[in-house]
Motif scaffolding. Structure first.
Motif, PDB file in Angstrom:
ATOM      1  N   GLU A  44       1.081  -1.184   0.087  1.00 56.20           N
ATOM      2  CA  GLU A  44       0.102  -0.016   0.149  1.00 56.20           C
ATOM      3  C   GLU A  44       1.088   1.106   0.092  1.00 56.20           C
ATOM      4  O   GLU A  44       0.794   2.189  -0.606  1.00 56.20           O
ATOM      5  CB  GLU A  44      -0.870   0.203   1.115  1.00 56.20           C
ATOM      6  N   ILE A  45       2.137   1.264   0.705  1.00 57.52           N
ATOM      7  CA  ILE A  45       2.598   2.449   0.706  1.00 57.52           C
ATOM      8  C   ILE A  45       3.609   2.863  -0.021  1.00 57.52           C
ATOM      9  O   ILE A  45       4.062   3.805  -0.387  1.00 57.52           O
ATOM     10  CB  ILE A  45       3.396   2.349   2.524  1.00 57.52           C
ATOM     11  N   PHE A  46       4.308   1.793  -0.760  1.00 58.28           N
ATOM     12  CA  PHE A  46       5.477   1.848  -1.629  1.00 58.28           C
ATOM     13  C   PHE A  46       4.916   1.502  -3.090  1.00 58.28           C
ATOM     14  O   PHE A  46       6.192   1.425  -3.830  1.00 58.28           O
ATOM     15  CB  PHE A  46       6.607   0.916  -1.146  1.00 58.28           C
ATOM     16  N   THR A  47       3.869   1.197  -3.408  1.00 52.81           N
ATOM     17  CA  THR A  47       3.439   1.134  -4.772  1.00 52.81           C
ATOM     18  C   THR A  47       2.711   2.178  -5.258  1.00 52.81           C
ATOM     19  O   THR A  47       1.749   2.771  -4.766  1.00 52.81           O
ATOM     20  CB  THR A  47       2.987  -0.415  -5.156  1.00 52.81           C
ATOM     21  N   ASN A  48       2.595   2.319  -6.619  1.00 48.96           N
ATOM     22  CA  ASN A  48       1.932   3.420  -7.341  1.00 48.96           C
ATOM     23  C   ASN A  48       0.360   3.397  -7.154  1.00 48.96           C
ATOM     24  O   ASN A  48      -0.272   4.318  -6.844  1.00 48.96           O
ATOM     25  CB  ASN A  48       2.201   3.407  -8.634  1.00 48.96           C
ATOM     26  N   LYS A  49      -0.075   2.218  -7.354  1.00 49.51           N
ATOM     27  CA  LYS A  49      -1.561   2.166  -7.035  1.00 49.51           C
ATOM     28  C   LYS A  49      -1.967   1.413  -5.538  1.00 49.51           C
ATOM     29  O   LYS A  49      -3.278   1.581  -5.286  1.00 49.51           O
ATOM     30  CB  LYS A  49      -2.023   1.114  -8.125  1.00 49.51           C
ATOM     31  N   GLY A  50      -1.366   0.875  -4.811  1.00 55.82           N
ATOM     32  CA  GLY A  50      -1.854   0.407  -3.623  1.00 55.82           C
ATOM     33  C   GLY A  50      -2.537  -0.518  -3.595  1.00 55.82           C
ATOM     34  O   GLY A  50      -2.966  -1.129  -4.667  1.00 55.82           O
ATOM     35  N   ILE A  51      -3.146  -1.214  -2.521  1.00 53.78           N
ATOM     36  CA  ILE A  51      -4.013  -2.399  -2.604  1.00 53.78           C
ATOM     37  C   ILE A  51      -5.246  -2.446  -1.625  1.00 53.78           C
ATOM     38  O   ILE A  51      -6.206  -2.830  -1.923  1.00 53.78           O
ATOM     39  CB  ILE A  51      -3.353  -3.598  -1.819  1.00 53.78           C
ATOM     40  N   GLY A  52      -5.259  -1.250  -0.747  1.00 51.88           N
ATOM     41  CA  GLY A  52      -6.508  -1.308   0.096  1.00 51.88           C
ATOM     42  C   GLY A  52      -7.254   0.069  -0.183  1.00 51.88           C
ATOM     43  O   GLY A  52      -7.385   0.379  -1.385  1.00 51.88           O
ATOM     44  N   THR A  53      -7.706   0.832   0.799  1.00 54.45           N
ATOM     45  CA  THR A  53      -8.533   2.081   0.309  1.00 54.45           C
ATOM     46  C   THR A  53      -7.674   3.245   1.178  1.00 54.45           C
ATOM     47  O   THR A  53      -7.315   3.121   2.441  1.00 54.45           O
ATOM     48  CB  THR A  53      -9.824   1.970   0.888  1.00 54.45           C
ATOM     49  N   ALA A  54      -7.224   4.072   0.323  1.00 55.61           N
ATOM     50  CA  ALA A  54      -6.580   5.346   0.918  1.00 55.61           C
ATOM     51  C   ALA A  54      -7.749   6.500   0.994  1.00 55.61           C
ATOM     52  O   ALA A  54      -8.542   6.705   0.324  1.00 55.61           O
ATOM     53  CB  ALA A  54      -5.624   5.814   0.175  1.00 55.61           C
ATOM     54  N   ILE A  55      -7.926   7.046   2.407  1.00 57.23           N
ATOM     55  CA  ILE A  55      -8.680   8.277   2.354  1.00 57.23           C
ATOM     56  C   ILE A  55      -7.930   9.449   2.699  1.00 57.23           C
ATOM     57  O   ILE A  55      -6.956   9.521   3.437  1.00 57.23           O
ATOM     58  CB  ILE A  55      -9.681   7.982   3.789  1.00 57.23           C
ATOM     59  N   LEU A  56      -8.310  10.566   1.958  1.00 59.53           N
ATOM     60  CA  LEU A  56      -7.463  11.751   2.157  1.00 59.53           C
ATOM     61  C   LEU A  56      -8.292  12.945   2.138  1.00 59.53           C
ATOM     62  O   LEU A  56      -9.469  12.761   1.868  1.00 59.53           O
ATOM     63  CB  LEU A  56      -6.404  11.780   0.883  1.00 59.53           C
ATOM     64  N   LYS A  57      -7.684  14.064   2.568  1.00 57.41           N
ATOM     65  CA  LYS A  57      -8.245  15.336   2.541  1.00 57.41           C
ATOM     66  C   LYS A  57      -9.168  15.689   1.226  1.00 57.41           C
ATOM     67  O   LYS A  57      -8.674  15.417   0.149  1.00 57.41           O
ATOM     68  CB  LYS A  57      -7.275  16.386   2.986  1.00 57.41           C
ATOM     69  N   ASP A  58      -9.871  16.383   1.155  1.00 55.68           N
ATOM     70  CA  ASP A  58     -10.746  16.931   0.112  1.00 55.68           C
ATOM     71  C   ASP A  58      -9.641  17.579  -1.006  1.00 55.68           C
ATOM     72  O   ASP A  58      -9.779  17.389  -2.214  1.00 55.68           O
ATOM     73  CB  ASP A  58     -11.880  17.850   0.297  1.00 55.68           C
ATOM     74  N   ASP A  59      -8.692  18.234  -0.246  1.00 58.40           N
ATOM     75  CA  ASP A  59      -7.667  19.010  -1.260  1.00 58.40           C
ATOM     76  C   ASP A  59      -6.497  17.958  -1.335  1.00 58.40           C
ATOM     77  O   ASP A  59      -5.352  18.679  -1.836  1.00 58.40           O
ATOM     78  CB  ASP A  59      -7.455  20.396  -1.056  1.00 58.40           C
ATOM     79  N   GLY A  60      -6.327  16.997  -0.767  1.00 58.99           N
ATOM     80  CA  GLY A  60      -5.107  16.417  -0.736  1.00 58.99           C
ATOM     81  C   GLY A  60      -5.008  15.684  -2.162  1.00 58.99           C
ATOM     82  O   GLY A  60      -5.719  15.334  -3.014  1.00 58.99           O
ATOM     83  N   SER A  61      -3.302  15.499  -2.454  1.00 55.58           N
ATOM     84  CA  SER A  61      -3.135  15.216  -3.658  1.00 55.58           C
ATOM     85  C   SER A  61      -3.392  13.760  -3.985  1.00 55.58           C
ATOM     86  O   SER A  61      -3.300  12.833  -3.032  1.00 55.58           O
ATOM     87  CB  SER A  61      -1.657  15.225  -3.975  1.00 55.58           C
ATOM     88  N   ARG A  62      -3.947  13.418  -5.239  1.00 58.76           N
ATOM     89  CA  ARG A  62      -4.194  12.113  -5.597  1.00 58.76           C
ATOM     90  C   ARG A  62      -2.564  11.427  -5.680  1.00 58.76           C
ATOM     91  O   ARG A  62      -1.929  12.153  -5.393  1.00 58.76           O
ATOM     92  CB  ARG A  62      -5.050  11.766  -6.812  1.00 58.76           C
TER      93      ARG A  62
END
Length: 298
Positions: A276-294
């Motif tokens: 999840e942390i070291f690959t471009n697409k990850g494997i779970g669900t990432a939750i971020l701020k509304d203005d957080g960078s994809r």
């Protein structure tokens, strides 16, 4: 020789893909909530701890917050008592509290032992130590569930000191109230409160589900990234239910209180944290701020 070379090159590519993440998160705090099957299966347990020690060795500052629900229920049953839950919270009378603290203490030190065996210095602490977690009594929709605590204060200085001295802190979710009574704390709540207090860069939940689904009955509806607004909409539209509801609420609270990104991962997948942390697409669900960078480098 050719096949071998291909294999080595693909390994090198994996390391290069990880490089921008290693650079970006160097010296950053990551809180890992460790629970579910990944704690019960010895093989998975070792893999998770290998992941966390690797994160530590490449420059992250990890803090583990562990649960122990399955182990507590097992011991309660062995002692001839009946595990009881109200709205997902364990009913914790004095006797159960004693069992919970004993079992969680044992889990805590077994994790310390495992981390130490991999060459990283770890310190296991309870939320009671140094007033790390101060709580008040928590009610389940108005119902008294005994010694279950709601965190009111986190003394982050202890964790900062341990990180500064290059230790990996492993936190047991037990706290005290103002009158020094002992309370059991939901490990998700403890991880969120600690991540908020430490302004962690990341908070990762290891669970027994793959992540957040738009439709839990359809495996292909797994959502890789979700902003807080999108998560609120999914909840409003009734897509999120059961145990995912409080977990998602916790994730959103953490992000609204300074945590940069929250990950919900399937702890049953070996090395899920690294993927999840070291690959471009990850494997779970990432939750971020509304203005957080994809995915920031895309």
């Amino acid at each position: 020789m050719h096949e071998n070379m291909e294999k080595y090159l693909s390994k090198a590519e994996v390391l290069i893909e990880a490089l921008p993440y290693i650079q970006r998160f160097n010296r950053k705090i990551i809180v890992i909530k460790y629970g579910g099957s990944a704690m019960v299966d010895e093989n998975l347990k070792r893999r998770v701890i290998e992941d966390v020690t690797l994160l530590k060795l490449v420059g992250f500052k990890p803090i583990i917050v562990h649960g122990g629900g399955k182990e507590i229920s097992g011991m309660v049953t062995r002692l001839g008592m009946e595990p009881r839950f109200v709205n997902g919270l364990r009913v914790t009378d004095e006797e159960t509290m004693e069992v919970a603290e004993m079992v969680l203490g044992k889990v805590n030190k077994s994790l310390v032992q495992l981390v130490e065996s991999l060459g990283v210095r770890a310190i296991g602490i309870s939320g009671k130590d140094g007033g790390l977690l101060t709580v008040e009594k928590k009610y389940a929709n108005g119902e008294d569930v005994g010694f279950v605590g709601e965190i009111t204060e986190v003394n982050g200085d202890i964790l900062y000191d341990l990180l500064e001295k290059d230790f990996l802190p492993i936190v047991c979710p037990i706290g005290m109230d103002k009158d020094f009574r002992t309370y059991n704390i939901n490990a998700d709540d403890a991880a969120c409160a600690i991540a908020r207090a430490m302004k962690a860069e990341k908070l990762a939940f290891l669970t027994d589900i793959e992540g957040v689904y738009k439709d839990p009955k359809k495996p292909d509806t797994l959502i890789s990234e979700l902003t807080v607004s999108e998560a609120k909409n999914l909840m409003k539209e009734g897509y999120i239910g059961g145990g995912m509801l409080p977990k998602l609420q916790n994730c959103m609270d953490a992000i609204e209180n300074g945590v940069s990104r929250v990950h919900i991962l399937d702890g049953r997948i070996p090395h899920c944290l690294l993927l999840e942390i070291f690959t471009n697409k990850g494997i779970g669900t990432a939750i971020l701020k509304d203005d957080g960078s994809r995915y920031y480098h895309e």
